[in-house]
Design a protein around this motif. Structure first.
Motif, PDB file in Angstrom:
ATOM      1  N   LYS A 132     -34.109 -26.964  24.442  1.00 44.94           N
ATOM      2  CA  LYS A 132     -34.173 -26.599  24.232  1.00 44.94           C
ATOM      3  C   LYS A 132     -32.724 -26.097  23.955  1.00 44.94           C
ATOM      4  CE  LYS A 132     -34.205 -21.186  23.338  1.00 44.94           C
ATOM      5  NZ  LYS A 132     -34.223 -19.655  23.699  1.00 44.94           N
ATOM      6  N   HIS A 192     -38.094 -31.744  17.596  1.00 45.20           N
ATOM      7  CA  HIS A 192     -37.567 -31.291  16.692  1.00 45.20           C
ATOM      8  C   HIS A 192     -35.760 -30.551  15.947  1.00 45.20           C
ATOM      9  CE1 HIS A 192     -40.808 -27.877  19.330  1.00 45.20           C
ATOM     10  NE2 HIS A 192     -40.158 -29.116  20.382  1.00 45.20           N
ATOM     11  N   SER A 520     -30.188 -18.795  15.588  1.00 45.65           N
ATOM     12  CA  SER A 520     -30.952 -19.295  14.384  1.00 45.65           C
ATOM     13  C   SER A 520     -32.003 -20.449  15.068  1.00 45.65           C
ATOM     14  CB  SER A 520     -30.401 -19.379  12.968  1.00 45.65           C
ATOM     15  OG  SER A 520     -29.932 -18.456  12.452  1.00 45.65           O
ATOM     16  N   GLN A 523     -33.782 -19.643  17.392  1.00 44.08           N
ATOM     17  CA  GLN A 523     -34.698 -18.983  17.971  1.00 44.08           C
ATOM     18  C   GLN A 523     -36.433 -19.255  17.270  1.00 44.08           C
ATOM     19  OE1 GLN A 523     -32.776 -15.748  15.385  1.00 44.08           O
ATOM     20  NE2 GLN A 523     -31.600 -15.187  17.437  1.00 44.08           N
ATOM     21  N   ALA A 524     -35.503 -20.368  16.093  1.00 49.32           N
ATOM     22  CA  ALA A 524     -36.569 -21.150  15.226  1.00 49.32           C
ATOM     23  C   ALA A 524     -37.590 -22.096  16.728  1.00 49.32           C
ATOM     24  CB  ALA A 524     -35.717 -22.341  14.720  1.00 49.32           C
ATOM     25  N   TYR A 525     -36.611 -22.170  17.629  1.00 47.80           N
ATOM     26  CA  TYR A 525     -37.587 -23.319  18.337  1.00 47.80           C
ATOM     27  C   TYR A 525     -38.432 -22.903  19.328  1.00 47.80           C
ATOM     28  CZ  TYR A 525     -37.810 -26.839  22.268  1.00 47.80           C
ATOM     29  OH  TYR A 525     -37.855 -27.656  23.821  1.00 47.80           O
ATOM     30  N   ASP A 526     -37.986 -21.382  19.478  1.00 42.78           N
ATOM     31  CA  ASP A 526     -39.109 -20.682  20.290  1.00 42.78           C
ATOM     32  C   ASP A 526     -40.345 -20.289  19.192  1.00 42.78           C
ATOM     33  OD1 ASP A 526     -37.905 -20.383  22.440  1.00 42.78           O
ATOM     34  OD2 ASP A 526     -36.653 -18.727  22.477  1.00 42.78           O
ATOM     35  N   ALA A 527     -39.961 -20.428  18.268  1.00 43.70           N
ATOM     36  CA  ALA A 527     -40.931 -19.846  17.548  1.00 43.70           C
ATOM     37  C   ALA A 527     -41.927 -21.106  16.968  1.00 43.70           C
ATOM     38  CB  ALA A 527     -40.490 -19.366  16.069  1.00 43.70           C
ATOM     39  N   GLY A 528     -41.526 -22.667  17.368  1.00 46.56           N
ATOM     40  CA  GLY A 528     -41.476 -23.724  16.960  1.00 46.56           C
ATOM     41  C   GLY A 528     -41.886 -23.869  15.813  1.00 46.56           C
ATOM     42  N   ARG A 529     -40.862 -23.370  14.953  1.00 46.57           N
ATOM     43  CA  ARG A 529     -40.330 -24.236  13.635  1.00 46.57           C
ATOM     44  C   ARG A 529     -39.517 -24.268  13.867  1.00 46.57           C
ATOM     45  NH1 ARG A 529     -37.856 -19.837  11.373  1.00 46.57           N
ATOM     46  NH2 ARG A 529     -38.285 -17.846  12.637  1.00 46.57           N
ATOM     47  N   HIS A 533     -36.734 -26.117  10.258  1.00 42.52           N
ATOM     48  CA  HIS A 533     -35.684 -25.139  10.280  1.00 42.52           C
ATOM     49  C   HIS A 533     -34.373 -26.723   9.125  1.00 42.52           C
ATOM     50  CE1 HIS A 533     -32.089 -22.140  10.339  1.00 42.52           C
ATOM     51  NE2 HIS A 533     -31.694 -23.035  11.425  1.00 42.52           N
TER      52      HIS A 533
END
Length: 555
Positions: A132, A192, A520, A523-529, A533
């Motif tokens: 991550k 990612h 940002s 946080q996007a990585y944790d949300a799978g997006r 982004h």
């Protein structure tokens, strides 16, 4: 006449000779140590030798440990004894006297440092948090380059173990794993991020079927391997810069010579060596720019090149540089030797970016160093942040900043004076709208005393300011530059700045608030997006700066 017993005489003189020889053996290393010049580097062990320590009254234990290290490194005949020891281990037992050298089959040697062998055996892995961090930092870096109209490519050079596993010792091959750290890293970065990743393993595996691509006695690729790596890099860059074509070997000169300085030779000079075939441009265009050569930072220029580049590298790039430099009007090579201090590294290549305005940044890292997780300093994180949400300084002014508690404000030339009348002074910044987080804030402030600066924030309209929703940073008396991160994704209302607990006059020189891209992205990585982004950021950056596809830098 008394009869002499010759046997006793012989025995007596033998004893004297043995005692004398014993004392000579004890004294000789000391004599040699005293008369020979002091060495600073051991060529046999490929490392720096201990220096004589300085005596400090409060560090006597460290001093005596330093004396012991100096003695061990500089005692007379050490090189000869080390040579004999290593030769016996290698010739008799297929072993190495150095923990970082692994003896393989058929005269092949492997570098085992930086957890290279543990990686082969699956004893070290990249954790999810590591992957991550890798993805977030490298994407933020790429977005930063995008905003400056600079192309960015990340190149991974493989370990010798990944290209020649058949020459590893049998015990290691039996326990080798199929998925290593580099496999996981490449998978995550490609999934990612939108960073251009060049994994050189396939190019070297294909080339090794035709000729060797690594030295047997060194951890690095040889000239054939470097040329294969160079071709793959240029083939990829051709999509961005169509005038770049790999140099054919017909335009090169071949030199065959002895290669006796491999970094895995275990000090066995004259015993362990090999031939090398060197391919160099016959009529090189690139020339050194400067008089003194520094392998850690140097610049080369080619009059026919149109593109400018910065190459962040390690020692593997030594063999690629003669080919790569032929394509650039101006190229700077910076050795990334500050793994523990990314701030130093970042400031250096930021300085060169501002100086030469490159079209391209190539970052190369050898496989064994992927375990060094990229860290970012606060300064680096602030540079990566975008967009700017608020900025006040002596030029722009400090409109909208209002007193909150125990303060009186007075603008002055170049700053805003904050007169603290109590021990809990505070000002409020203009409202920036809803859901503006995460934020990173840089503040330049002059403090009347050593104290603590504090920034308060709110995440909804109902809650007020609280210690739980604040960030602190120590200030020293005088001018300070501090950074604060607020990683909440949704921040509302006005930020409150308490300059310190001390009563007196503070001088606010500047304050700048930006969207924290590293936070940002994580946080996007944790949300799978994170990949979406990254694509949206790429689109924003490209619309801002325009495309450089197929063209040189446009000032």
């Amino acid at each position: 006449m008394q009869r002499v017993d010759h046997r006793l005489c012989i025995h007596h003189w033998c004893r004297i000779c043995c005692i004398g020889l014993f004392w000579i053996m004890l004294a000789a290393p000391l004599v040699v140590m005293g008369v020979m010049p002091v060495k600073t580097v051991s060529q046999n062990e490929n490392r720096n030798l201990a220096e004589f320590p300085k005596l400090q009254a409060n560090r006597l234990n460290a001093y005596f440990r330093g004396i012991e290290s100096y003695w061990n490194d500089h005692i007379g005949f050490r090189d000869a004894l080390t040579f004999i020891y290593n030769y016996i281990l290698w010739a008799g037992f297929d072993q190495s006297g150095f923990s970082w050298v692994t003896v393989g089959k058929s005269g092949w040697f492997f570098f085992g440092g930086d957890q290279s062998n543990e990686d082969v055996l699956g004893k070290v892995v990249l954790r999810d948090a590591d992957l991550k961090q890798w993805a977030g930092v490298i994407q933020a870096k790429k977005d930063w380059f995008d905003r400056q109209n600079i192309r960015y490519v990340f190149v991974l050079a493989p370990n010798k173990q990944s290209v020649y596993p058949e020459y590893l010792p049998d015990w290691m091959r039996r326990h080798a794993v199929s998925v290593r750290r580099i496999d996981r890293l490449v998978e995550v970065l490609r999934k990612h991020t939108d960073v251009e990743i060049i994994d050189l393993r396939d190019a070297l595996l294909r080339e090794k079927d035709r000729e060797p691509v690594f030295f047997r006695t060194d951890s690095h690729w040889n000239w054939q391997g470097a040329y294969a790596a160079y071709r793959q890099v240029i083939d990829r860059l051709h999509d961005w810069f169509p005038d770049m074509e790999p140099l054919p070997k017909s335009r090169m000169t071949e030199i065959v010579r002895d290669f006796r300085h491999g970094d895995l030779r275990m000090g066995l000079d004259g015993v362990i060596w090999e031939k090398e075939r060197v391919w160099l441009p016959a009529e090189p265009c690139s020339k050194w720019n400067g008089t003194a050569f520094d392998r850690y930072l140097y610049e080369k220029r080619c009059g026919t090149g149109r593109t400018r580049a910065i190459v962040l590298r390690d020692s593997y790039m030594d063999f690629v540089e003669p080919y790569l430099s032929e394509h650039f009007g101006d190229v700077v090579y910076i050795w990334k030797r500050w793994a523990e201090d990314s701030g130093t590294e970042h400031r250096l290549y930021k300085e060169w970016i501002e100086k030469m305005r490159p079209d391209l940044v190539i970052e190369e890292r050898v496989e064994r160093l992927v375990g060094q997780i990229p860290a970012v300093t606060m300064e680096q994180r602030f540079d990566y942040a975008d967009p700017v949400l608020g900025h006040w300084d002596g030029t722009i002014g400090f409109d909208g900043i209002e007193p909150y508690h125990q303060v009186r404000l007075e603008p002055e030339n170049g700053g805003l004076l904050i007169f603290a009348t109590g021990n809990d002074p505070g000002v409020r910044l203009p409202e920036m709208g809803q859901n503006t987080g995460p934020l990173i804030i840089r503040i330049e402030i002059e403090s009347p005393a050593d104290t603590v600066l504090q920034m308060f924030y709110a995440t909804d309209e109902k809650s007020g300011y609280s210690e739980a929703k604040s960030r602190k940073m120590s200030l020293e008396k005088g001018v300070n530059t501090v950074f604060l991160c607020i990683e909440e994704p949704a921040i509302q209302g006005q930020l409150r700045l308490d300059p310190g607990y001390a009563i007196g006059t503070y001088r606010l020189q500047s304050i700048e608030i930006r969207k924290d891209q590293v936070a940002s992205l994580l946080q996007a990585y944790d949300a799978g997006r994170m990949s979406s982004h990254a694509r949206s950021q790429m689109g924003t950056s490209r619309r801002r700066v325009g495309s450089t596809m197929g063209s040189a830098h446009n000032p």
